[in-house]
Design a protein around this motif. Sequence first.
Motif, PDB file in Angstrom:
ATOM      1  N   MET A   1       0.849  -1.207   0.000  1.00 39.15           N
ATOM      2  CA  MET A   1       0.000   0.000   0.000  1.00 39.15           C
ATOM      3  C   MET A   1       0.880   1.250   0.000  1.00 39.15           C
ATOM      4  SD  MET A   1      -3.054  -1.309   0.082  1.00 39.15           S
ATOM      5  CE  MET A   1      -4.399  -0.402   0.835  1.00 39.15           C
ATOM      6  N   ILE A   2       0.331   2.297  -0.600  1.00 43.28           N
ATOM      7  CA  ILE A   2       1.035   3.587  -0.620  1.00 43.28           C
ATOM      8  C   ILE A   2       0.069   4.648  -0.097  1.00 43.28           C
ATOM      9  CG2 ILE A   2       0.357   3.952  -3.040  1.00 43.28           C
ATOM     10  CD1 ILE A   2       2.900   5.532  -3.469  1.00 43.28           C
ATOM     11  N   THR A   3       0.579   5.625   0.618  1.00 46.44           N
ATOM     12  CA  THR A   3      -0.279   6.696   1.125  1.00 46.44           C
ATOM     13  C   THR A   3       0.018   7.978   0.347  1.00 46.44           C
ATOM     14  OG1 THR A   3      -0.236   5.676   3.305  1.00 46.44           O
ATOM     15  CG2 THR A   3      -0.974   7.972   3.201  1.00 46.44           C
ATOM     16  N   ILE A   4      -1.027   8.501  -0.281  1.00 43.97           N
ATOM     17  CA  ILE A   4      -0.867   9.755  -1.034  1.00 43.97           C
ATOM     18  C   ILE A   4      -1.858  10.772  -0.475  1.00 43.97           C
ATOM     19  CG2 ILE A   4      -0.906  10.846  -3.309  1.00 43.97           C
ATOM     20  CD1 ILE A   4      -0.417   8.125  -4.576  1.00 43.97           C
ATOM     21  N   ASP A   5      -1.337  11.887  -0.039  1.00 46.68           N
ATOM     22  CA  ASP A   5      -2.164  12.958   0.556  1.00 46.68           C
ATOM     23  C   ASP A   5      -3.115  12.407   1.620  1.00 46.68           C
ATOM     24  OD1 ASP A   5      -0.852  14.665  -1.098  1.00 46.68           O
ATOM     25  OD2 ASP A   5      -2.498  14.899  -2.520  1.00 46.68           O
ATOM     26  N   GLY A   6      -2.600  11.505   2.442  1.00 48.05           N
ATOM     27  CA  GLY A   6      -3.378  10.989   3.564  1.00 48.05           C
ATOM     28  C   GLY A   6      -4.289   9.831   3.225  1.00 48.05           C
ATOM     29  N   GLN A   7      -4.400   9.466   1.949  1.00 48.77           N
ATOM     30  CA  GLN A   7      -5.258   8.330   1.583  1.00 48.77           C
ATOM     31  C   GLN A   7      -4.378   7.144   1.191  1.00 48.77           C
ATOM     32  OE1 GLN A   7      -8.754   9.358  -1.000  1.00 48.77           O
ATOM     33  NE2 GLN A   7      -7.613  11.262  -1.253  1.00 48.77           N
ATOM     34  N   THR A   8      -4.852   5.959   1.540  1.00 53.34           N
ATOM     35  CA  THR A   8      -4.042   4.771   1.278  1.00 53.34           C
ATOM     36  C   THR A   8      -4.594   4.007   0.067  1.00 53.34           C
ATOM     37  OG1 THR A   8      -3.638   4.648   3.626  1.00 53.34           O
ATOM     38  CG2 THR A   8      -3.131   2.679   2.370  1.00 53.34           C
ATOM     39  N   PHE A   9      -3.688   3.622  -0.817  1.00 55.14           N
ATOM     40  CA  PHE A   9      -4.093   2.943  -2.046  1.00 55.14           C
ATOM     41  C   PHE A   9      -3.218   1.716  -2.282  1.00 55.14           C
ATOM     42  CE2 PHE A   9      -4.536   7.577  -2.822  1.00 55.14           C
ATOM     43  CZ  PHE A   9      -5.921   7.653  -2.875  1.00 55.14           C
ATOM     44  N   SER A  10      -3.812   0.728  -2.949  1.00 58.78           N
ATOM     45  CA  SER A  10      -3.003  -0.399  -3.398  1.00 58.78           C
ATOM     46  C   SER A  10      -2.456  -0.058  -4.784  1.00 58.78           C
ATOM     47  CB  SER A  10      -3.847  -1.670  -3.472  1.00 58.78           C
ATOM     48  OG  SER A  10      -4.898  -1.472  -4.385  1.00 58.78           O
ATOM     49  N   PHE A  11      -1.441  -0.769  -5.203  1.00 59.53           N
ATOM     50  CA  PHE A  11      -0.886  -0.504  -6.530  1.00 59.53           C
ATOM     51  C   PHE A  11      -0.301  -1.784  -7.116  1.00 59.53           C
ATOM     52  CE2 PHE A  11       3.567  -0.661  -5.287  1.00 59.53           C
ATOM     53  CZ  PHE A  11       3.517  -0.346  -3.924  1.00 59.53           C
ATOM     54  N   GLU A  12      -0.151  -1.754  -8.436  1.00 59.42           N
ATOM     55  CA  GLU A  12       0.431  -2.902  -9.148  1.00 59.42           C
ATOM     56  C   GLU A  12       1.927  -2.671  -9.295  1.00 59.42           C
ATOM     57  OE1 GLU A  12      -1.319  -5.532 -10.326  1.00 59.42           O
ATOM     58  OE2 GLU A  12      -3.141  -4.697  -9.431  1.00 59.42           O
ATOM     59  N   PRO A  13       2.706  -3.756  -9.336  1.00 60.18           N
ATOM     60  CA  PRO A  13       4.142  -3.575  -9.579  1.00 60.18           C
ATOM     61  C   PRO A  13       4.360  -2.824 -10.895  1.00 60.18           C
ATOM     62  CG  PRO A  13       3.640  -5.868  -9.064  1.00 60.18           C
ATOM     63  CD  PRO A  13       2.330  -5.171  -9.194  1.00 60.18           C
ATOM     64  N   GLY A  14       5.272  -1.888 -10.881  1.00 58.13           N
ATOM     65  CA  GLY A  14       5.573  -1.131 -12.104  1.00 58.13           C
ATOM     66  C   GLY A  14       4.828   0.191 -12.195  1.00 58.13           C
ATOM     67  N   GLU A  15       3.807   0.374 -11.366  1.00 53.36           N
ATOM     68  CA  GLU A  15       3.079   1.640 -11.414  1.00 53.36           C
ATOM     69  C   GLU A  15       3.906   2.737 -10.756  1.00 53.36           C
ATOM     70  OE1 GLU A  15      -1.597   1.622 -11.570  1.00 53.36           O
ATOM     71  OE2 GLU A  15      -0.893   0.699  -9.736  1.00 53.36           O
ATOM     72  N   THR A  16       3.813   3.934 -11.319  1.00 50.81           N
ATOM     73  CA  THR A  16       4.515   5.074 -10.724  1.00 50.81           C
ATOM     74  C   THR A  16       3.587   5.770  -9.719  1.00 50.81           C
ATOM     75  OG1 THR A  16       3.699   6.561 -12.429  1.00 50.81           O
ATOM     76  CG2 THR A  16       5.814   5.472 -12.859  1.00 50.81           C
ATOM     77  N   ILE A  17       4.174   6.713  -8.981  1.00 53.17           N
ATOM     78  CA  ILE A  17       3.343   7.498  -8.044  1.00 53.17           C
ATOM     79  C   ILE A  17       2.255   8.227  -8.832  1.00 53.17           C
ATOM     80  CG2 ILE A  17       3.370   9.431  -6.417  1.00 53.17           C
ATOM     81  CD1 ILE A  17       6.293   8.692  -5.765  1.00 53.17           C
TER      82      ILE A  17
END
Length: 373
Positions: A1-17
């Motif tokens: 998981m990654i947190t962007i501006d306080g929200q947490t998201f899942s992501f696929e390998p290879g995806e950029t911010i």
Amino acid sequence: MITIDGQTFSFEPGETILDVASRNGIFIPTLCYLKGATPTGACRICLVEVDGARNLVASCATPAGIDMVVSTDSPRVVKARRLNLELLLSSGYHNCLVQDMEPDAWTDLQLKGLDRDEHKDICPAYGECRLQAFAVKYGVKTGRFEPKETPYVFENVNPFIARDFSRCILCGRCVQACNEIQVNNAISQGYRGSRSKIVASGDRALKDSDCVFCGECIQACPVGALVPADVVFKGHLRTDEKKVRTTCGYCGVGCQLNLHIYEDKVVRVTGVEQSGPNYGSLCVKGRFGYDFMTHPDRLKTPRIKRNGEFSEATWDEALDFVTDRLRRIKETSGPDSIMILSSARITNEENYLAQKFSRAVIGTNNIDHCARL
Ligand code: FES
């Protein structure tokens, strides 16, 4: 998981911010980023702050990481973006009602697009320029840095693409569009430092290079450096244009395009980026071959040759004439004396009808298609 501006998201390998943020509706400005091409991180407008990282990073070129915490709009990020925009505006001639206005007043003027008469050579991308839009969004003023002039002259020596190096921000989008999207490999980055330039075939004019004039570079250019040659300045702003979506009539692929209309005339054509089959790409005919629509020589009614001279006829007269001739040939010489040559310029459905007409109506298998020639 990654947190962007306080929200947490899942992501696929290879995806950029940037990928993760855009997919989840978080806006990050971009200039050099081109969907489908390798990110170069050239313009640095998409900078974001990552917890624990010493420097701001380009979100278009930085892979999303596990437990990464990202801020896309922190004061540090905004300050860096404003500085980048200021530097970009000071390099080259960005006269979109910016350079000659009082620094405190220009944002309003940008928005209203006033005083056109005073700006005969206003940038043809006015109203669609991303640099202009971001400068307005971030309230960037000019004047702090000495404006730099380009050493390269305006190139308008082919009927399709005009190159204004004074407005080029060297983001490289055109190069990627040419090399990675269309794979024409006609242009590249050339020279170094203040002499940097987008060059074609060792710095030749486009007309003397491998360019096929598909205009993909125009579509990719985020500013007014690459524009259709005949709309360099037509006395109107892009904000005055009406956009009508349609399907290209040149062949059966069905590319989606936007006709840009000003005073009931098509003034330019762009590909529809959100839709297949072309996703914004067009060929030279689709993008530039539109002046026939209002050309005085355009045939608008059928013509029949009588006594060696063409004369205008109604559609009924023309179709009766053709039907009668085909029937007579078939009666006197047999159906195999007739051949139907179909065309890639018509739709698949029309091609299907052509073979039906050939086989079922005329009675011959003599049906072929221009694509096999
Ligand atoms: Fe990321 Fe230009 S859009 S560096």
